[in-house]
Design a protein around this motif. Sequence first.
Motif, mmCIF file in Angstrom:
data_model
loop_
_atom_site.group_PDB
_atom_site.id
_atom_site.type_symbol
_atom_site.label_atom_id
_atom_site.label_comp_id
_atom_site.label_asym_id
_atom_site.label_seq_id
_atom_site.Cartn_x
_atom_site.Cartn_y
_atom_site.Cartn_z
ATOM 1 N N ASP A 25 0.820 -1.208 0.000
ATOM 2 C CA ASP A 25 0.000 0.000 0.000
ATOM 3 C C ASP A 25 0.856 1.261 0.000
ATOM 4 O OD1 ASP A 25 -2.732 -1.208 0.272
ATOM 5 O OD2 ASP A 25 -1.781 -2.032 2.071
ATOM 6 N N ALA A 26 2.046 1.176 0.575
ATOM 7 C CA ALA A 26 2.918 2.349 0.649
ATOM 8 C C ALA A 26 4.325 1.929 1.031
ATOM 9 C CB ALA A 26 2.382 3.348 1.684
ATOM 10 N N LEU A 27 5.282 2.789 0.694
ATOM 11 C CA LEU A 27 6.631 2.724 1.233
ATOM 12 C C LEU A 27 6.754 3.782 2.322
ATOM 13 C CD1 LEU A 27 8.801 2.552 -2.030
ATOM 14 C CD2 LEU A 27 7.860 0.647 -0.690
ATOM 15 N N VAL A 54 5.289 7.012 0.520
ATOM 16 C CA VAL A 54 5.051 6.874 -0.921
ATOM 17 C C VAL A 54 3.917 5.887 -1.115
ATOM 18 C CG1 VAL A 54 6.092 6.337 -3.155
ATOM 19 C CG2 VAL A 54 7.522 7.256 -1.316
ATOM 20 N N PRO A 55 2.689 6.380 -1.320
ATOM 21 C CA PRO A 55 1.561 5.455 -1.482
ATOM 22 C C PRO A 55 1.555 4.847 -2.886
ATOM 23 C CG PRO A 55 0.805 7.707 -1.743
ATOM 24 C CD PRO A 55 2.271 7.788 -1.405
ATOM 25 N N ALA A 56 0.947 3.680 -2.983
ATOM 26 C CA ALA A 56 0.802 3.062 -4.308
ATOM 27 C C ALA A 56 -0.002 3.962 -5.232
ATOM 28 C CB ALA A 56 0.148 1.695 -4.173
ATOM 29 N N PRO A 100 -3.772 7.109 1.911
ATOM 30 C CA PRO A 100 -5.064 7.383 1.274
ATOM 31 C C PRO A 100 -6.170 6.454 1.728
ATOM 32 C CG PRO A 100 -3.531 6.408 -0.290
ATOM 33 C CD PRO A 100 -2.751 6.668 0.953
ATOM 34 N N GLY A 101 -5.831 5.361 2.404
ATOM 35 C CA GLY A 101 -6.838 4.418 2.868
ATOM 36 C C GLY A 101 -6.209 3.446 3.839
#
Length: 369
Positions: A25-27, A54-56, A100-101
């Motif tokens: 989902d993110a880094l 860093v979101p996907a 974001p989620g």
Amino acid sequence: MGTDELYPAERLAAAQRATAAAGLDALLLTPGSDLRYLTGYDAHEGERLTCLLVPAEGEPTLVVPVLERPGAEAAPGAGYRIVDHADGTDPFPLVRAALPGPATAVGLSDRMWAEHVLALRAALPDATQRLASEVLRELRIRKSPAEVAALAEAGAAIDAVHRRMGEWLRPGRTEAEVAADIAAAIRAAGHVRVDFVIVAAGPNGASPHHQTGDRPIGAGEPVVVDIGGTMPSGYRSDCTRTYVAGGPAPAEFTDYYTVLHEAQRAAVAAVRPGVTAEALDAVARDLITAAGHGDAFLHRTGHGIGLDTHEDPYVVAGNSRPIEAGMAFSVEPGIYLAGRHGARIEDIVVCTTDGGQRLNTTPTELIAL
């Protein structure tokens, strides 16, 4: 070279695509080479949280201590927003809010401090933690032309220091005295930081990572000098040469140095796309083993280099990955005879479309001072 060439804005978008492809989902990247690779920001490492999320999908966010916001804003990167936190406040909800989620899996900087790892686990209890290198390794392992130019600049700077070795390396001086002169010269040659200075004389040369000390250098003793630093660009240098000062080297040493010299040259010459990392290691190792010194070659033949001194690819037995154009790595076989002496020759080499290019250009023959 402009920082926009070295740290292009599209890297963040590429990292987001790779994050999504990896099922993350993110880094979550704290100070270090991964964060700098994506933003150009040479962030301060400390107990106060700095974290690039860093979101996907969605807008990346850089969470920084308020006192470090000016430095973050001055970084050459683009494509992310900056959120700051005041001293004494908990920054980890800011990371959670920047997602974001809901997150089920996140990639963390490989060398993140444990206290930050555990705090992020508490802030995101439903998210599995994986290593960010799963995503970023493939982006970083092949250098762009601008990165190769930065590594070449670093190589030329460290070569300039090796060329001056006769000014400092003399019998009777201690390893530490020589090392202090070398460190000053590394900075004078254009590095912003001295990363390491190994000066290993006589029997100390048989220890590849010798801790430079107060032992005086003897006449005719081989001296291994392994030095490197960080340039303003963030890219690193690393080069080893072996010297003899004040007299002839022992015959036993010059005999095996000839073998080492041949092995290092052969491995450099073997660099080309498609050759595996372990095959490159074998080129140097087989020659040294055939000469009866296989047990004295104590380490891998090389390591990748870029924003870290040691990074992928590793030139070592068991690594079957083919070398590709743009990969940059050391070629540094060594022979070490415990209690007597040792030798190492190290160049940084970048794989081109049809071969390899040495980024260190000083002679690799035994250097008599």
